[in-house]
Design a protein around this motif. Structure first.
Motif, short mmCIF file in Angstrom:
data_model
loop_
_atom_site.label_atom_id
_atom_site.label_comp_id
_atom_site.label_asym_id
_atom_site.label_seq_id
_atom_site.Cartn_x
_atom_site.Cartn_y
_atom_site.Cartn_z
N UNK A 67 1.12 -1.33 -0.62
CA UNK A 67 0.34 -0.27 0.37
C UNK A 67 0.72 1.19 -0.54
N UNK A 94 -2.68 14.58 4.29
CA UNK A 94 -3.43 13.32 4.78
C UNK A 94 -4.79 12.72 5.12
N UNK A 142 2.18 11.86 18.23
CA UNK A 142 3.08 11.04 17.29
C UNK A 142 1.65 9.51 17.68
N UNK A 151 -1.22 10.36 14.94
CA UNK A 151 -0.80 9.83 14.01
C UNK A 151 -0.52 8.75 13.73
N UNK A 152 0.22 8.02 14.72
CA UNK A 152 -0.15 6.69 14.31
C UNK A 152 -1.42 5.53 14.12
N UNK A 183 -4.00 7.32 13.16
CA UNK A 183 -4.71 7.39 11.98
C UNK A 183 -3.77 6.53 10.57
N UNK A 184 -2.24 6.07 10.73
CA UNK A 184 -1.85 5.67 9.69
C UNK A 184 -2.52 4.32 9.42
N UNK A 185 -2.57 3.79 10.16
CA UNK A 185 -3.47 2.24 9.76
C UNK A 185 -5.03 2.76 10.35
N UNK A 186 -5.47 3.33 10.64
CA UNK A 186 -7.17 3.32 9.83
C UNK A 186 -6.93 3.61 8.26
N UNK A 187 -6.15 4.94 7.75
CA UNK A 187 -5.75 4.59 6.31
C UNK A 187 -5.74 2.80 5.37
N UNK A 188 -4.86 2.89 6.69
CA UNK A 188 -4.59 1.20 6.22
C UNK A 188 -5.62 0.05 5.53
N UNK A 235 -4.77 -6.05 11.34
CA UNK A 235 -3.47 -4.46 12.19
C UNK A 235 -3.84 -4.82 13.44
#
Lengths: 243, 243
Positions: free
Chosen positions: A69, A134, B128, B131-132, B134-139, B228
């Motif tokens: 991804x 983002x 932090x 942000x992390x 959010x990254x997982x949610x996007x993934x 995840x």
DNA sequence: GCTGGCAATTGACCTCGATCAAGGAATCCC
DNA sequence: GGGATTCCTTGATCGAGGTCAATTGCCAGC
């Protein structure tokens, strides 16, 4: 192939020396990446901060044996922090074009931020811009059709990498520095579908692509396909219309 | 209904007084939100920072006349900044449960961060973590099937809101503080499809839901559905196993 | 108890995008 | 130039999830 504990597959980069960074003397490591070179990300042993000086770099995740991804696109002057990418998702930076960046230890950077207000402001501004981008990417991927996502993407690329076409006022041209597969992974489409959508746009005259360079004769028409066009354009305070 | 320039539809909240915030005397505004109360977000005239004291709050976007999207879930102690939500996407905070939060002007907060290292560290850690997440949610949203997304969501909720079930060691119970429609908007599914997936999980015995409370008898089995699970659980440094 | 209103569920149908497979086009290397 | 990658395009088919509509369940109020 499918290796989650692979040994550092990308060489750390040729330049490994303390270098003056963006205007300040902060000890960091200069990295030069060739196209498609990967840099594995980890918060251990310490968190790092990357400052992209030139080129385009992708943040990718490879979860176990799932397809890759592309979580995010980094543009020149962006700042990326390792703790933005949680452990366990196989995160890496991948150079979409040849790229130069500086790597800093977070614990080294922090004192500079405290002692230098202007520097702290620049960092905060970089973080804010990336965070907003983002948010828009999530909105695009999770709420729009394939065609709309591609339009969002093109607007994004043009906003951050494009220049106005000298000829007609309403046109724009810009390099698309990613392969079809990378774009597809960014938009949560598969490459075949993306190619079809591209073909549709091309045959309807909205866009022309040749040798990695896209030309949009009628920019407002493309922007009309992108639900986020206005929000994306607003991310860039000044439109850099130096032409 | 479809109003992008609507006058502030949510009352600013009852409590509007300078109050001591999380341990420090920083001038801020206390806000209390009832369930489903909305707070429109804007970076103008100045950027603000919200600190969630209690409850669960959703960050939603409403783009023109499109369906609402839930971009993010905020948990107690989270910090949200208005510049994370670009203008033009109709962003708002919506209380999923009754919630209390503090609102600060960003320009007022910054001097405190500079003068108080410990405070700055707490803010950075909050940023932090979010942000992390959010990254997982996007993934999750951009790479996983509906069932996997729901599993990711349940793991997230349990991680941030859950408590271990006293009875069996491998079980967990937690309140799901959102309606089906809100969950669907968060997972980029439609409510009908989400309901079907829920039913599937229930009939296979993986989860039981009654009156907003979910019970998972065999936690590892649910985690196995969520690509995840490991990464989400790792977001919480200490598992708060005070039971 | 009944009744209204809303949230959740379920069914029937359809569409968008994924998948699989084949064929072109561009680029690199000798 | 040939030939080998790699990247891109296109067709045929299929399935996950969207859409629309009807039904069920759950409280609240009286």
């Amino acid at each position: 192939m499918s290796d989650r504990s692979s040994p550092q597959s990308a060489k750390p980069g040729p330049a490994v020396a303390a270098a003056p960074s963006s205007g300040r003397e902060i000890p960091g490591v200069a990295l030069t990446l060739r196209r498609h070179q990967r840099l594995l990300l980890s918060s251990r042993p310490v968190d790092h901060v990357f400052h992209l000086l030139s080129g385009v770099v992708l943040v990718e995740a490879r979860l176990h044996d799932r397809p890759r991804q592309v979580l995010e696109i980094l543009y020149p002057d962006d700042v990326f922090r390792t703790h933005d990418a949680p452990e366990l998702i196989g995160a890496a930076l991948v150079a979409a074009t040849p790229a130069e960046l500086q790597r800093f230890r977070l614990d080294v950077l922090e004192p500079f931020e405290r002692s230098n207000i202007e520097f702290a402001h620049r960092m905060a501004a970089a973080d804010a811009l990336r965070s907003a981008r983002r948010t828009l990417h999530l909105a695009s991927v999770s709420g729009h059709s394939g065609e709309e996502r591609l339009a969002d993407f093109l607007v994004e690329i043009a906003t951050f990498l494009g220049v106005p076409v000298p000829g007609r006022a309403s046109g724009r041209a810009f390099d698309v520095p990613m392969t079809r597969e990378e774009i597809a992974d960014y938009l949560a489409l598969n490459p075949d579908t993306l190619s079809r959508i591209f073909s549709r746009l091309k045959s309807s005259g909205l866009i022309a692509v040749s040798r990695g360079r896209a030309t949009v004769p009628d920019w407002p028409a493309l922007a009309r396909l992108s639900p986020l066009a206005g929000a994306i354009a607003a991310l860039r305070p000044q439109q850099t219309l130096v032409a």
